[in-house]
Design a protein around this motif. Structure first.
Motif, mmCIF file in Angstrom:
data_model
loop_
_atom_site.group_PDB
_atom_site.id
_atom_site.type_symbol
_atom_site.label_atom_id
_atom_site.label_comp_id
_atom_site.label_asym_id
_atom_site.label_seq_id
_atom_site.Cartn_x
_atom_site.Cartn_y
_atom_site.Cartn_z
ATOM 1 N N ASP A 86 -13.093 -7.311 32.636
ATOM 2 C CA ASP A 86 -13.366 -6.079 33.366
ATOM 3 C C ASP A 86 -14.083 -5.084 32.462
ATOM 4 O O ASP A 86 -13.790 -4.995 31.266
ATOM 5 N N VAL A 87 -14.991 -4.301 33.061
ATOM 6 C CA VAL A 87 -15.763 -3.316 32.313
ATOM 7 C C VAL A 87 -15.446 -1.922 32.841
ATOM 8 O O VAL A 87 -15.500 -1.673 34.049
ATOM 9 N N TYR A 88 -15.123 -1.028 31.908
ATOM 10 C CA TYR A 88 -14.828 0.370 32.203
ATOM 11 C C TYR A 88 -15.917 1.225 31.575
ATOM 12 O O TYR A 88 -16.209 1.071 30.387
ATOM 13 N N LEU A 89 -16.532 2.094 32.354
ATOM 14 C CA LEU A 89 -17.621 2.937 31.869
ATOM 15 C C LEU A 89 -17.205 4.395 31.836
ATOM 16 O O LEU A 89 -16.549 4.879 32.762
ATOM 17 N N ARG A 90 -17.611 5.086 30.793
ATOM 18 C CA ARG A 90 -17.444 6.534 30.679
ATOM 19 C C ARG A 90 -18.714 7.046 30.011
ATOM 20 O O ARG A 90 -18.915 6.838 28.810
ATOM 21 N N GLY A 91 -19.598 7.655 30.784
ATOM 22 C CA GLY A 91 -20.872 8.096 30.241
ATOM 23 C C GLY A 91 -21.678 6.891 29.800
ATOM 24 O O GLY A 91 -21.828 5.911 30.532
ATOM 25 N N HIS A 92 -22.178 6.924 28.570
ATOM 26 C CA HIS A 92 -22.959 5.809 28.042
ATOM 27 C C HIS A 92 -22.096 4.780 27.322
ATOM 28 O O HIS A 92 -22.598 3.748 26.892
ATOM 29 N N HIS A 93 -20.813 5.062 27.175
ATOM 30 C CA HIS A 93 -19.932 4.150 26.448
ATOM 31 C C HIS A 93 -19.144 3.279 27.418
ATOM 32 O O HIS A 93 -18.809 3.701 28.517
ATOM 33 N N ALA A 94 -18.850 2.082 26.951
ATOM 34 C CA ALA A 94 -18.133 1.124 27.790
ATOM 35 C C ALA A 94 -17.030 0.438 26.981
ATOM 36 O O ALA A 94 -17.133 0.295 25.764
ATOM 37 N N VAL A 95 -16.012 0.026 27.700
ATOM 38 C CA VAL A 95 -14.942 -0.808 27.158
ATOM 39 C C VAL A 95 -14.873 -2.040 28.049
ATOM 40 O O VAL A 95 -14.757 -1.924 29.272
ATOM 41 N N LYS A 96 -14.995 -3.216 27.427
ATOM 42 C CA LYS A 96 -14.858 -4.464 28.181
ATOM 43 C C LYS A 96 -13.587 -5.155 27.733
ATOM 44 O O LYS A 96 -13.365 -5.369 26.543
ATOM 45 N N VAL A 97 -12.763 -5.495 28.705
ATOM 46 C CA VAL A 97 -11.495 -6.172 28.463
ATOM 47 C C VAL A 97 -11.690 -7.641 28.844
ATOM 48 O O VAL A 97 -11.866 -7.971 30.010
ATOM 49 N N TYR A 98 -11.706 -8.498 27.826
ATOM 50 C CA TYR A 98 -11.921 -9.928 28.036
ATOM 51 C C TYR A 98 -10.612 -10.608 28.421
ATOM 52 O O TYR A 98 -9.560 -10.317 27.860
ATOM 53 N N THR A 99 -10.722 -11.553 29.346
ATOM 54 C CA THR A 99 -9.563 -12.296 29.824
ATOM 55 C C THR A 99 -9.750 -13.775 29.533
ATOM 56 O O THR A 99 -10.830 -14.328 29.771
ATOM 57 N N ASP A 100 -8.709 -14.417 29.027
ATOM 58 C CA ASP A 100 -8.735 -15.856 28.787
ATOM 59 C C ASP A 100 -8.754 -16.560 30.150
ATOM 60 O O ASP A 100 -7.837 -16.373 30.950
ATOM 61 N N PRO A 101 -9.784 -17.360 30.438
ATOM 62 C CA PRO A 101 -9.889 -17.984 31.755
ATOM 63 C C PRO A 101 -8.771 -18.970 32.067
ATOM 64 O O PRO A 101 -8.450 -19.190 33.233
ATOM 65 N N GLU A 102 -8.179 -19.553 31.045
ATOM 66 C CA GLU A 102 -7.120 -20.537 31.269
ATOM 67 C C GLU A 102 -5.768 -19.889 31.533
ATOM 68 O O GLU A 102 -5.025 -20.332 32.399
ATOM 69 N N THR A 103 -5.452 -18.836 30.771
ATOM 70 C CA THR A 103 -4.128 -18.222 30.899
ATOM 71 C C THR A 103 -4.131 -16.938 31.725
ATOM 72 O O THR A 103 -3.094 -16.513 32.207
#
Length: 169
Positions: free
Chosen positions: A138-155
């Protein structure tokens, strides 16, 4: 007098008339608004730092904030280097922070000075609804900055988090 009260009620959304006579539908609307507010916390209206590092920091500032890294891993293809710390990897390109990565093993991350446990649910609770959903997270945006939270596809568990300038991606 009723006409004046009616006019005041139409002019003011928070009139004393609606407060004195609550509408059952109004209560449901208030609950929906509260849920929306809870899903989009206002404490993170911007992403300024992650684990004490800003995307505007220079190499010298990173070393001043974080100290000597455990190791430095240069990338011969990009010319960038990853400064690996116990709680994060800070990638520097041309002497400026390109992005910050926090692995799941760190157990928590710090955004703008606030600590958040690294679980999908705790991060979602802290950051609200993502602006984008991808296969890998999932990607969270605030202005020009972003935080991406990666998820393990298996678990389905949180695998890591990146903090970056979305304009550079």
């Amino acid at each position: 007098m009723k006409m004046i009260t009616l006019l005041l009620g139409m002019l003011s959304p928070l009139s004393f008339v609606s407060a004195a006579q609550p509408d059952p539908g109004h209560t449901a609307n208030v609950q929906a608004v509260r849920q929306t507010v809870q899903q989009t916390p206002d404490r993170f209206t911007a992403f300024d730092t992650m684990n004490g590092v800003s995307l505007n920091d220079t190499k010298q500032e990173v070393l001043a904030h974080k100290g000597k890294p455990l190791k430095v891993t240069p990338d011969p293809f990009t010319g960038c280097s990853a400064y690996v710390y116990q709680d994060a990897a800070v990638v520097l390109c041309d002497g400026i922070v390109d992005y910050v990565h926090v692995g799941a093993a760190a157990g928590k991350m710090q955004i703008n000075g606030s600590w958040i446990p690294l679980s999908k649910y705790r991060v979602a609770d802290a950051l609200g609804q993502p602006q984008f959903r991808a296969e890998d997270g999932d990607v969270y945006l605030r202005g020009h900055h972003a935080v991406k939270v990666y998820t393990d596809p298996e678990t389905g568990r949180l695998a890591g988090v990146d903090f970056f300038d979305q304009a550079s991606e």
